[in-house]
Enzyme design. Structure first.
Site, PDB file in Angstrom:
ATOM      1  N   SER A 198       0.852  -1.192   0.000  1.00  0.00           N
ATOM      2  CA  SER A 198       0.000   0.000   0.000  1.00  0.00           C
ATOM      3  C   SER A 198       0.882   1.233   0.000  1.00  0.00           C
ATOM      4  CB  SER A 198      -0.892   0.003   1.247  1.00  0.00           C
ATOM      5  OG  SER A 198      -1.502   1.265   1.447  1.00  0.00           O
ATOM      6  N   TYR A 246      -2.181  -0.999  10.295  1.00  0.00           N
ATOM      7  CA  TYR A 246      -2.274  -1.317   8.866  1.00  0.00           C
ATOM      8  C   TYR A 246      -1.025  -0.831   8.135  1.00  0.00           C
ATOM      9  CZ  TYR A 246      -3.935  -1.360   4.056  1.00  0.00           C
ATOM     10  OH  TYR A 246      -4.055  -1.582   2.709  1.00  0.00           O
TER      11      TYR A 246
END
Length: 305
Positions: free
Chosen positions: A181, A194
């Protein structure tokens, strides 16, 4: 002191040159040169995709099948896998195997290994992942699924790579795409767990790429920003790609190097975000923005879907 400033200037110039070259490569491949289907097929007969029941994983499953590979779909929900498998077989003619597995558990990998035995696996897409909270929030305010997230976002990448990489090494060819990401490229407060999990995927992939590049194996980490999927609930626009758009474009860049944002739009986002000084990015004002206005934006997205 003058020499120090000159050295610093040369270093900054070199960094900018490297980034410009990477952007130029993406620009050229995006508009001028398509990767032939034969390249992906040459990796091996089968592609394995984790998190294949939705979003990016589902899109990779269809796109790789369209390129002529047979596909192994691994995800938690059997009914979704069966529906996707039937559609892939009907529309592409490729063979499909499905494996039901919950990546928040640790005891699934012997089961997966049994289903992969005897297959010539040329491509692995480590896509499965989860968010601890959809909305930005402080670490102690999340739902307490930290261990599930670690298993899903980190353990899955390590274990699936171990299962597949040794066979690729013996054949001296293969392609591993690890979906990280943009949040991996710098620490993201309010998405701390995350962001950290995706940073592991990023550094693990970059290190593996160096270890195995001389053995004919391409290992690339993808660092996209906003993708419209059931998990993110973003609405697609010029910068927010649908899963299908992202996957089709990302496959053009698999030979570009160890790292890619996966699409030209997100390369631009990365360049802009990386120019924001840390004192601004990590300021109290920026954090209040995430907690209030960005949360409101996400709520509007949900209501408009």
């Amino acid at each position: 002191m003058e020499k120090l400033f000159i050295a610093a200037g040369l270093f900054v110039g070199l960094v900018c040159l490297v980034k410009c070259m990477r952007f130029s490569q993406h620009l050229f491949l995006r508009f001028c040169k398509a990767l032939p289907s034969s390249f992906l097929r040459s990796m091996g007969q089968w592609a394995v995709i984790t998190g294949a029941g939705d979003g990016i994983g589902k899109a990779y499953s269809f796109e790789l099948a369209r390129h002529g590979l047979n596909v192994v779909l691994i995800s938690r929900t059997l009914e979704k896998l069966q529906t996707i498998a039937e559609e892939i077989e009907r529309t592409t003619g490729s063979c499909v195997k499905i494996v039901q597995a919950d990546f928040t558990r640790e005891d699934i990998y012997d089961h997966i290994k049994e289903h992969l035995e005897g297959l010539e696996i040329g491509i692995l897409v480590n896509n499965v992942g989860m968010l601890p909270s959809f909305f930005p929030s402080h670490f102690l305010s999340t739902s307490g699924e930290s261990q599930n997230l670690i298993h899903c976002n980190i353990t899955s990448v390590v274990k699936m790579t171990q299962l597949v990489l040794k066979h690729m090494e013996s054949r001296r060819k293969g392609l591993i795409l690890n979906i990280s990401s943009g949040a991996a490229l710098r620490p993201w407060p309010l998405y701390s767990l995350y962001s950290a999990s995706k940073a592991f995927v990023y550094t693990f992939s970059k290190a593996l790429s160096v270890e195995y590049r001389d053995k004919g194996i391409i290992i690339q980490v993808l660092t996209p920003y906003s993708i419209s999927t059931p998990m993110t609930k973003y609405l697609n626009n010029k910068m927010t790609k649908t899963a299908d758009e992202f996957v089709k474009e990302s496959l053009k860049y698999v030979t570009i190097g160890a790292e890619s944002c996966g699409c030209l739009a997100h390369e631009i986002i990365a360049i802009i975000l990386n120019r924001i000084p840390s004192r601004i990015f990590y300021s109290s004002t920026a954090q209040r923005f995430l907690l209030t206005r960005y949360s409101d934006y996400l709520k509007r997205n949900i209501s408009n879907r």
